[in-house]
Design an enzyme around this catalytic site. Sequence first.
Site, PDB file in Angstrom:
ATOM      1  N   GLU A 120       0.754  -1.211  -0.082  1.00 26.30           N
ATOM      2  CA  GLU A 120      -0.026   0.021  -0.013  1.00 26.30           C
ATOM      3  C   GLU A 120       0.771   1.212  -0.071  1.00 26.30           C
ATOM      4  O   GLU A 120       2.045   1.172   0.586  1.00 26.30           O
ATOM      5  CB  GLU A 120      -1.069  -0.069   1.205  1.00 26.30           C
ATOM      6  CG  GLU A 120      -1.961   1.097   1.338  1.00 26.30           C
ATOM      7  CD  GLU A 120      -2.866   1.403   0.305  1.00 26.30           C
ATOM      8  OE1 GLU A 120      -2.361   1.481  -0.859  1.00 26.30           O
ATOM      9  OE2 GLU A 120      -4.016   1.475   0.654  1.00 26.30           O
ATOM     10  N   ASP A 121       0.514   2.393  -0.602  1.00 26.03           N
ATOM     11  CA  ASP A 121       1.149   3.710  -0.456  1.00 26.03           C
ATOM     12  C   ASP A 121       1.065   4.195   0.840  1.00 26.03           C
ATOM     13  O   ASP A 121       2.294   4.626   1.313  1.00 26.03           O
ATOM     14  CB  ASP A 121       0.755   4.488  -1.696  1.00 26.03           C
ATOM     15  CG  ASP A 121      -0.916   4.840  -1.549  1.00 26.03           C
ATOM     16  OD1 ASP A 121      -1.446   4.100  -0.579  1.00 26.03           O
ATOM     17  OD2 ASP A 121      -1.469   5.358  -2.539  1.00 26.03           O
ATOM     18  N   ASP A 124      -3.655   5.631   6.138  1.00 28.19           N
ATOM     19  CA  ASP A 124      -4.154   7.021   6.816  1.00 28.19           C
ATOM     20  C   ASP A 124      -5.092   6.572   8.032  1.00 28.19           C
ATOM     21  O   ASP A 124      -4.507   6.399   8.944  1.00 28.19           O
ATOM     22  CB  ASP A 124      -4.934   7.726   5.655  1.00 28.19           C
ATOM     23  CG  ASP A 124      -5.179   9.111   6.088  1.00 28.19           C
ATOM     24  OD1 ASP A 124      -4.688   9.702   7.123  1.00 28.19           O
ATOM     25  OD2 ASP A 124      -6.299   9.636   5.441  1.00 28.19           O
ATOM     26  N   PHE A 173      -1.072  16.328   4.034  1.00 27.41           N
ATOM     27  CA  PHE A 173      -1.449  15.553   2.713  1.00 27.41           C
ATOM     28  C   PHE A 173      -0.268  15.538   1.952  1.00 27.41           C
ATOM     29  O   PHE A 173       0.174  16.625   1.795  1.00 27.41           O
ATOM     30  CB  PHE A 173      -2.712  16.376   2.284  1.00 27.41           C
ATOM     31  CG  PHE A 173      -3.390  15.675   1.176  1.00 27.41           C
ATOM     32  CD1 PHE A 173      -4.320  14.732   1.597  1.00 27.41           C
ATOM     33  CD2 PHE A 173      -2.871  15.825  -0.311  1.00 27.41           C
ATOM     34  CE1 PHE A 173      -4.727  13.779   0.360  1.00 27.41           C
ATOM     35  CE2 PHE A 173      -3.295  15.117  -1.136  1.00 27.41           C
ATOM     36  CZ  PHE A 173      -4.143  13.930  -0.867  1.00 27.41           C
ATOM     37  N   ARG A 186       1.135  12.184  -9.145  1.00 28.78           N
ATOM     38  CA  ARG A 186       1.683  10.791  -9.325  1.00 28.78           C
ATOM     39  C   ARG A 186       3.170  10.484  -9.610  1.00 28.78           C
ATOM     40  O   ARG A 186       3.541   9.607  -8.910  1.00 28.78           O
ATOM     41  CB  ARG A 186       0.556   9.652  -9.815  1.00 28.78           C
ATOM     42  CG  ARG A 186      -0.778   9.617  -9.234  1.00 28.78           C
ATOM     43  CD  ARG A 186      -1.344   8.264  -9.551  1.00 28.78           C
ATOM     44  NE  ARG A 186      -2.844   8.494  -9.250  1.00 28.78           N
ATOM     45  CZ  ARG A 186      -3.584   8.013  -8.356  1.00 28.78           C
ATOM     46  NH1 ARG A 186      -2.752   7.923  -7.445  1.00 28.78           N
ATOM     47  NH2 ARG A 186      -4.938   8.219  -8.249  1.00 28.78           N
TER      48      ARG A 186
HETATM   49  P1  IMP Z   1      -7.480   5.142   4.578  1.00 30.04           P
HETATM   50  O1  IMP Z   1      -8.364   4.223   4.165  1.00 30.04           O
HETATM   51  O2  IMP Z   1      -8.008   6.543   5.225  1.00 30.04           O
HETATM   52  O3  IMP Z   1      -6.374   4.716   5.210  1.00 30.04           O
HETATM   53  O4  IMP Z   1      -6.949   5.829   3.107  1.00 30.04           O
HETATM   54  C1  IMP Z   1      -6.107   5.174   2.373  1.00 30.04           C
HETATM   55  C2  IMP Z   1      -5.890   5.858   1.112  1.00 30.04           C
HETATM   56  O5  IMP Z   1      -6.190   7.264   0.951  1.00 30.04           O
HETATM   57  C3  IMP Z   1      -4.737   5.790   0.319  1.00 30.04           C
HETATM   58  O6  IMP Z   1      -4.429   4.372  -0.130  1.00 30.04           O
HETATM   59  C4  IMP Z   1      -4.565   6.623  -0.403  1.00 30.04           C
HETATM   60  O7  IMP Z   1      -5.033   6.546  -1.753  1.00 30.04           O
HETATM   61  C5  IMP Z   1      -5.257   7.889   0.249  1.00 30.04           C
HETATM   62  N1  IMP Z   1      -4.605   8.940   0.791  1.00 30.04           N
HETATM   63  C6  IMP Z   1      -4.546   9.211   2.543  1.00 30.04           C
HETATM   64  N2  IMP Z   1      -3.820   9.880   2.789  1.00 30.04           N
HETATM   65  C7  IMP Z   1      -3.364  10.583   1.724  1.00 30.04           C
HETATM   66  C8  IMP Z   1      -2.500  11.517   1.243  1.00 30.04           C
HETATM   67  O8  IMP Z   1      -1.630  12.312   2.208  1.00 30.04           O
HETATM   68  N3  IMP Z   1      -2.152  11.798   0.166  1.00 30.04           N
HETATM   69  C9  IMP Z   1      -2.712  11.099  -0.825  1.00 30.04           C
HETATM   70  N4  IMP Z   1      -3.470  10.301  -0.880  1.00 30.04           N
HETATM   71  C10 IMP Z   1      -3.835   9.848   0.578  1.00 30.04           C
HETATM   72 MG    MG Z   2      -4.145   4.004  -2.229  1.00 29.94          MG
END
Ligand code: IMP
Ligand code: MG
Length: 202
Positions: A120-121, A124, A173, A186
């Site tokens: 995963e990237d 969050d 962010f 990206r």
């Molecule tokens: P989560 O479900 O809140 O953990 O969100 C995860 C997804 O939200 C990641 O896979 C990203 O695609 C997107 N995301 C969360 N934080 C960021 C950020 O700071 N920049 C860009 N995308 C983010």
């Molecule tokens: Mg993602």
Amino acid sequence: MAIETAVIAYPAEQMDDALWQARFPEVQVLIDSATLQARVRELGEQIARDYEPDNPPLLVGVLKGSLVFLADLMRCMPIPVSYDFVAISSYGVETHTSGVVRLLKDLDTSIAGRHVLVVEDILDTGLTLSYLLELLRTRNPASLKVCTLLRKRARQKVAVPVDYCGFDIPDQFVVGYGLDYAERYRNLPFIGVLTGIEGEVK
Ligand code: IMP
Ligand code: MG
């Protein structure tokens, strides 16, 4: 152009971060490309050591954000891995996560009895990954591990077990190296903080 020699040499230098910075002044570098590459290499080598070479993992990338990380990571893993992708929508608009998750693209391959490493990237809130892990667990993989490049500890709403983490970052962010804001940025080779965006930041 005719290629006559067996070894093809490419210029090794990448475009300097400074050049990108000049073109994307709204992005402040948080993790420069050299630091990023060094850490990705460490992670890849560690993962390769942790799996038996005759029982390597299936890397499951979460589209679209993990594409760049996955591509670099697996080339630092001298074991015979395979990879596949899932796509997940968090029903979010730009920088907001709603918490509702939907599977847009499933795996092409069966994972029953296989070692699976989700790549995963960024972690969050944890909602996306916890949903995905729950889904994959129902398919009886031999093991299920998680590798995330970035983690925002302060934002986590759901506990997600992370086996490999590149960097813990502050609650800002970020874009670049696969991560986007409204599909932009990206392709930046570094992780940067996007300045001047409105509203709540994920
Ligand atoms: P989560 O479900 O809140 O953990 O969100 C995860 C997804 O939200 C990641 O896979 C990203 O695609 C997107 N995301 C969360 N934080 C960021 C950020 O700071 N920049 C860009 N995308 C983010
Ligand atoms: Mg993602």
